[in-house]
Structures are given as C-alpha cells and as structure tokens.
Design an enzyme around this catalytic site. Structure first.
Site, PDB file in Angstrom:
ATOM      1  N   ASP A 112       2.556  30.891 -13.629  1.00  0.00           N
ATOM      2  CA  ASP A 112       1.755  32.111 -13.724  1.00  0.00           C
ATOM      3  C   ASP A 112       2.070  33.029 -14.882  1.00  0.00           C
ATOM      4  O   ASP A 112       3.335  32.970 -15.624  1.00  0.00           O
ATOM      5  CB  ASP A 112       2.344  32.842 -12.420  1.00  0.00           C
ATOM      6  CG  ASP A 112       1.564  32.429 -11.070  1.00  0.00           C
ATOM      7  OD1 ASP A 112       0.573  31.716 -11.225  1.00  0.00           O
ATOM      8  OD2 ASP A 112       2.255  32.458  -9.895  1.00  0.00           O
ATOM      9  N   ASP A 128      -5.729  31.687  -9.962  1.00  0.00           N
ATOM     10  CA  ASP A 128      -5.539  32.568  -8.867  1.00  0.00           C
ATOM     11  C   ASP A 128      -6.681  33.852  -8.855  1.00  0.00           C
ATOM     12  O   ASP A 128      -7.402  34.099  -7.871  1.00  0.00           O
ATOM     13  CB  ASP A 128      -4.191  33.475  -8.930  1.00  0.00           C
ATOM     14  CG  ASP A 128      -2.974  32.581  -8.716  1.00  0.00           C
ATOM     15  OD1 ASP A 128      -3.101  31.469  -8.259  1.00  0.00           O
ATOM     16  OD2 ASP A 128      -2.122  33.105  -9.335  1.00  0.00           O
TER      17      ASP A 128
END
Length: 157
Positions: A112, A128
């Site tokens: 991430d 995401d």
C-alpha cells in the site's frame, strides 16, 4: 466481453506498476509528501485488509478472492451483456481483487502507498481504489438501473 477483461487487466498492470515503483523508490514506512496536508506516498506492507483487520489471515484472503473472482467471471458472462455499467463495475472489482491477490501470493502481504492526510483513512493502493470504484458503480447500477430493467420485463402470470 473482451473489453471488460482488458479493463481489468489494465487495472492490474497499473496497480502492479505503482507497487513496483513504490518498492523501488520509497523505503518502508517513509512518507513522501505530494500535496502537503492532503496527500502523500507512504510504503507499507499490509498483511490484513483495511485498517489491518484480519491481519495475517492469508488462507482466508486466498479463499475469499478465489470465490469472488469466480463469481465475477460467472456474472460477467451471464449478465455482463445486459448492462455496460454492470460489466464495468465487475471489471473494476475483478482488476482490484486480482491486483491484491498477486501481492498476497507473491509476498504474503499487500503493498500500500496512497495516504490521504486530511482524513483518518487507511493507506491504500490502486487495486483498493479500483475495488471501491467497482462497488460504488455496482451500487449505482442496483439503485438506479436494475429496477428499470426489471420493470421493462413482461410480467409472468
């Protein structure tokens, strides 16, 4: 139908490219401000889902992803031709699910890097974001277009 799989593939490619560039250019946990107090890049390794829920439950994520991907492919083939919006929403979810699945298989965590500074929100990635967009498009489809489709169908006596 091919164009929806192509869209999913582009999402996976962009997701994996941004993750590769993140790992190559940002040290783990470093913060690179992009727009001060708004947006930064922060490399983290997430072994869970949003806010690290279900941390370390890789088998769970594998099983859920396989089921979700199978369901998406089934629905895309069965109903995708009925609505472009529905098909695009499935393509976004498919691309997002596969992007994070690749990370989990390759690394046992998800890379991430996108951090929104102005709200308390988990650090996320392109996959995401694609999942979120896909779900939002699906909600729009269900609330605004699914009903129209069922109203147009002849009633069975």
């Amino acid at each position: 139908m091919f164009s929806y799989y192509l869209l999913a593939a582009v999402i996976v490619l962009v997701d994996q490219l941004t993750k590769y560039l993140t790992v190559q250019n940002i040290e783990l946990h470093d913060i690179i401000p992009v727009v001060p107090d708004m947006f930064s890049l922060t490399y983290i390794q997430n072994t869970g889902a949003a806010w690290s829920i279900l941390e370390g439950r890789m088998i769970f994520f594998y099983v859920v992803t396989v089921i979700v991907v199978a369901g998406i492919i089934y629905n895309l083939h069965k109903y995708g031709h009925e609505s472009k919006l529905f098909a695009v929403s499935l393509a976004f979810v498919l691309g997002g699910a596969l992007g994070n699945f690749i990370d989990r298989l390759a690394h046992q965590y998800v890379i991430d890097m996108i951090r929104l500074e102005f709200i308390d929100f988990p650090i996320f990635n392109i996959a995401d974001a694609a999942l979120t967009v896909g779900v939002l498009l699906m909600i729009v489809y269900i609330f605004f277009f699914e009903e129209e489709k069922t109203q147009k169908q002849p009633k069975k006596d």
